[in-house]
Structures are given as C-alpha cells and as structure tokens.
Design an enzyme around this catalytic site. Sequence first.
Site, PDB file in Angstrom:
ATOM      1  N   GLY A  55     -14.623  75.143  78.636  1.00  0.00           N
ATOM      2  CA  GLY A  55     -14.907  74.984  80.061  1.00  0.00           C
ATOM      3  C   GLY A  55     -16.397  74.877  80.255  1.00  0.00           C
ATOM      4  N   CYS A  82     -13.982  77.501  72.160  1.00  0.00           N
ATOM      5  CA  CYS A  82     -15.254  77.337  72.859  1.00  0.00           C
ATOM      6  C   CYS A  82     -15.398  78.365  73.982  1.00  0.00           C
ATOM      7  CB  CYS A  82     -15.393  75.891  73.354  1.00  0.00           C
ATOM      8  SG  CYS A  82     -17.098  75.503  73.746  1.00  0.00           S
ATOM      9  N   TYR A  83     -15.363  77.942  75.246  1.00  0.00           N
ATOM     10  CA  TYR A  83     -15.446  78.920  76.344  1.00  0.00           C
ATOM     11  C   TYR A  83     -14.361  79.974  76.193  1.00  0.00           C
ATOM     12  CZ  TYR A  83     -15.624  80.822  81.083  1.00  0.00           C
ATOM     13  OH  TYR A  83     -15.732  81.662  82.162  1.00  0.00           O
ATOM     14  N   HIS A 169     -14.618  72.635  68.576  1.00  0.00           N
ATOM     15  CA  HIS A 169     -13.435  71.977  69.161  1.00  0.00           C
ATOM     16  C   HIS A 169     -12.548  71.386  68.068  1.00  0.00           C
ATOM     17  CE1 HIS A 169     -14.588  72.261  73.379  1.00  0.00           C
ATOM     18  NE2 HIS A 169     -15.829  72.159  72.938  1.00  0.00           N
ATOM     19  N   GLU A 171      -9.694  70.232  68.476  1.00  0.00           N
ATOM     20  CA  GLU A 171      -8.783  69.226  69.054  1.00  0.00           C
ATOM     21  C   GLU A 171      -9.339  67.806  69.020  1.00  0.00           C
ATOM     22  OE1 GLU A 171     -10.436  71.558  70.581  1.00  0.00           O
ATOM     23  OE2 GLU A 171     -11.093  71.022  72.589  1.00  0.00           O
ATOM     24  N   VAL A 226       5.686  50.180  79.684  1.00  0.00           N
ATOM     25  CA  VAL A 226       6.316  51.113  78.751  1.00  0.00           C
ATOM     26  C   VAL A 226       7.079  52.219  79.484  1.00  0.00           C
ATOM     27  CG1 VAL A 226       5.899  52.655  76.798  1.00  0.00           C
ATOM     28  CG2 VAL A 226       4.385  50.722  77.198  1.00  0.00           C
ATOM     29  N   ASP A 227       6.411  52.853  80.460  1.00  0.00           N
ATOM     30  CA  ASP A 227       7.009  54.039  81.068  1.00  0.00           C
ATOM     31  C   ASP A 227       8.300  53.709  81.813  1.00  0.00           C
ATOM     32  OD1 ASP A 227       4.703  55.101  80.081  1.00  0.00           O
ATOM     33  OD2 ASP A 227       3.697  55.279  82.015  1.00  0.00           O
ATOM     34  N   LYS A 370       1.746  59.830  76.587  1.00  0.00           N
ATOM     35  CA  LYS A 370       2.027  58.409  76.348  1.00  0.00           C
ATOM     36  C   LYS A 370       2.570  58.153  74.934  1.00  0.00           C
ATOM     37  CE  LYS A 370       1.472  54.319  78.318  1.00  0.00           C
ATOM     38  NZ  LYS A 370       1.763  54.075  79.729  1.00  0.00           N
TER      39      LYS A 370
END
Length: 514
Positions: A55, A82-83, A169, A171, A226-227, A370
Amino acid sequence: MDREMVIVLDFGGQYNQLVARRVRECHVYCEIYSYKTEIEKIRSMHPKGIILTGGPNSCYEPDAPTYSKELFELGIPVLGLCYGAQLMQQILGGKVERAAVREYGKTELLVDTDTALFYGVSPETTCWMSHFDYISKLAPEFSVTAKTANCPVAAAEDAERKLYAIQFHPEVLHTPEGTKMLYNFVCGVCGCAGDWKMDSFVEQSVRSIREKVGGGKVLCALSGGVDSSVAAVLLSKAVGDQLTCVFVDHGLLRKNEGDEVEEVFGPEGNYDLHFIRVNAQQRFYAKLAGVTEPEEKRKIIGEEFIRVFEEEAKKIGAVDYLVQGTIYPDVVESGLGGESAVIKSHHNVGGLPDYVDFKEIIEPLRDLFKDEVRKAGLELGIPNKLVFRQPFPGPGLGIRIIGDVTAEKVRIVQDADAIYREEIAAAGLDQEISQYFAALTNMHSVGVMGDERTYDYAVALRAVRTIDFMTAEAAEIPYEVLNKVMNRIINEVRGVNRVLYDISSKPPGTIEFE
Ligand code: XMP
C-alpha cells in the site's frame, strides 16, 4: 460453492489483483477484500490463509490503514507483503522507520532455503523492491529469513504461529521465483490442496445455474468477445434451448467479424443455440451521421444498442434472466471488491436495458480473471481463435474513426485493420502484443500515386503491450513488418495515401483514439 479459499486483504497497493492471480495460478481460489472488512466476516469465510497487500502509506502515520491484532490470533496463517509485512511487524511489537535511501527495482536477495517460504528457491535470487520504509526491529519471536544489501529484513517468519513477512513483491514478474514463494505459502504453509481448476468450475457453474433458472427463459447479449461468448456457451450447456443469444451487428465490427460470430454461434455453428443476428448497420450509421464528439458517439452507440436489444427481447417475451459477462476485474475496479479506486468508466454494451422484463441477472464469470475465463472457454470447447481474441471495445470502430462515422470510413478502417492483423500474425507477433489495430485519422493530406496527386486519408497503426490495460507501452514492431503493412494498405485500400505509427504510451495517450 464450498471450496478452499485464501483471502487477500487490500491495503491499497497497485498489485493487489496480481497477488490474487498468482495465488489462483497455484490452483487455489482467492478473493480480494478491503482491509476494512470486519474480523467476523473473515472468520465466517474460513480462509485457509490471509495475505496482506502492499500500500502507499507508512504504517506509523496516525491515519494509516491498519487492522486489529486479532487477525494474527485466528490461528490462520498470514503473509504480509511490503506494507502488509511492515504493518504485521508494527502490530506485533516490531518497529518500522523511514529508510535513508529508497530501495527500488530489481534487487539481489539472499534467502534461507531451510524455511517454509523459500523451500526450493535459489539461495541467491532476484526480487522486486519498492519501499521507503523498512523494518528496523523485528517483532518478538520472528527471525530473519531473507536480506538484501540495503535491507536487513527482506523477509521474516514466526514459523510457530505461521506468520510471514516479505518486504519485496513476490507477485510481480520481476521476482522470478515469486510464484514459488506464494505456492510455498498457500500450499506448503496453509495446506491448500489446489483444487481450483476450470473443469470443476464449469461443472459446478452448470449445476448451480440449472438450479437457479429452473424452467425460466434466459437472454444473453452476445458480442462475440471472449467474456460474452464463454458466458453464452456456459449458459447453453446449463439450460439448453431456454437460452436465446442476441447478437447486434452495429456495422462497427472488424472486417468479416459479424459473419465469423454467426459461423460459430449461428444455426450452422458449433452450438445448438437460439441465435438471433440483428443487422442494424444502417440504423447506427444514420444515428451517427455528422456526429464528431467522441463521448456523444459512444453514448449514441450504447443507447442504440439497448434499443435494438430491447426490441428483440420484447419479441421473445417474458424473459426471466439476463446474462452478463462481468468478470472479476470489473467487480474489483467498480469498487465492490478491494480498495482500489474506481477506474473504469466505459462499459461493454452501454449499460443494461431497464425495462426488459427479467427477474435477475446471471453473471457466471463474476469470480474469474481474464486468463481463467479463457481456460473456461477452452474447457467448454470454444475455438482457440475466439478464446484468445484481443479486447475489442463495445463501441467498436466508432471510436477508431476520428470524427464522424460513415459507411465509407468504416470500409477503409476495416480493410486497413484486416491487413495489419494479417501481417502481425504472419510475423508471429499476435500472441505477444496485448492489443493492436488500425484507426482512421480525420486527416487528409497530399500524396502522389503513379503520376497523380492524391488527397487522401492517413491511417494510424497502434500496438501496445500492457498487463492491465490501465497503463501501456507502444510495442516496438520490427520496421520490416511496419513497412510491409504500409505498402499493402496504400496499395490495397482505396482512399489512403499515408500510414502513421503511434508511439504514445498510456498515459498520456489512451489505447483507443477516442
Ligand atoms: P483506453 O482507450 O481507455 O482502453 O486506454 C483501455 C482498454 O479498454 C478498451 N475499451 C473499451 N472496452 N467498451 C469496452 O468494452 C468501451 O467503451 C471501451 N473503451 C475502451 C480498449 O480497447 C482497451 O483494451
């Protein structure tokens, strides 16, 4: 659905969606909630693990986002990033301070591979750092498990209580072994089995849609994207001929797109669907005639779409359910999930018709990212070509033709775009560029063809790389490819004498031109 879940508590970090995606890549279902979510709610969801995101704040500031200490006393493993890591340390008795230098970018990391989070990770690896503050004193019972040259506590753990803190991070892709670390947390520490798979998603969705819909009639606005395609096929599998799909061809689709959608979903196609194609091209061109202001064009297209859709819905009559292809980022971005600001102002089809007589909206893809929608599409047997389509805006070529829209301009941009797409695919670039298309500028300029002076349009080519479509970089397409596209467009598309390549990033540009 009763399934194992990990919760991401969002403290406003820019990577919160990525954290959830990475967890799901480990086949563990994951949802994002605001840090304001009450402890009782968290408890009632029975998560197998909790991840606190990064954050923008400093946790020692008076009004910084925080959480009660109870979170760490639930007996549920917690990983702070992190935060989130700093906050965990501060709450449990450690200290966080402003560092002398900001640590930012790819950083060499030394890890203790005898610890749960770093099992199987290389002892010397790379991580992505982005912080001003640092953990200057560990909370009692914690020990350091990773460090960098400038950061004495790059990771820490209290293995007994299953509490983990990571300053960097894991991710983002710049931490190459980050997914392994997250896997170690969700599967190793939290004990998740990893049962979140698309085949079980499809099966469970079909069952629950059947239960909900019973014998009712269902209507789906199918765009061929696609959706909506995945949503339609899922519904069709669940309720068969109780479903009707309405495909509105507004005359602003890419070249041959209307026919391609009909080929897949129409009577001759792969699915046994009630499929209605409405050819409303002239109607849209008439409404758009002489209109140049982008927002007005969008509004007209959205509204007209609804009118056409309503007319069709009325003809069918007594529709109980309406299907929408909403996906998880739409839910998060519209502020219903985590803490991120409301970003999206545009919409797929211009909003929902408000006087179609339906009982409820069904959003079968509401929980999916997605890439998961694509996996579900493949699971449902939808052709690759459709599943891996690049995004295409609801207002279509209407916002890729600068200025007023005419049938002639649509023809020009369709032809130029078809050539561009063909050449990008031939060069093998189609899977690596996030979005690419041709647009028609409103500019005429002087040229020469043969011995003739010309005064024709300029086509603009756009190609971007992006992860989230909120920021983007122009893609560096090899010059030979651009050159070939230019040659073909000038030779094959009547009315064009100039081809431009747009190198703007977003911001300050947007991906589309209008
Ligand atoms: P911008 O132009 O805002 O586009 O940078 C970001 C992404 O959103 C798509 N886009 C839309 N999609 N309806 C949609 O369904 C719209 O009105 C719309 N406007 C932009 C755009 O193609 C890009 O992928």
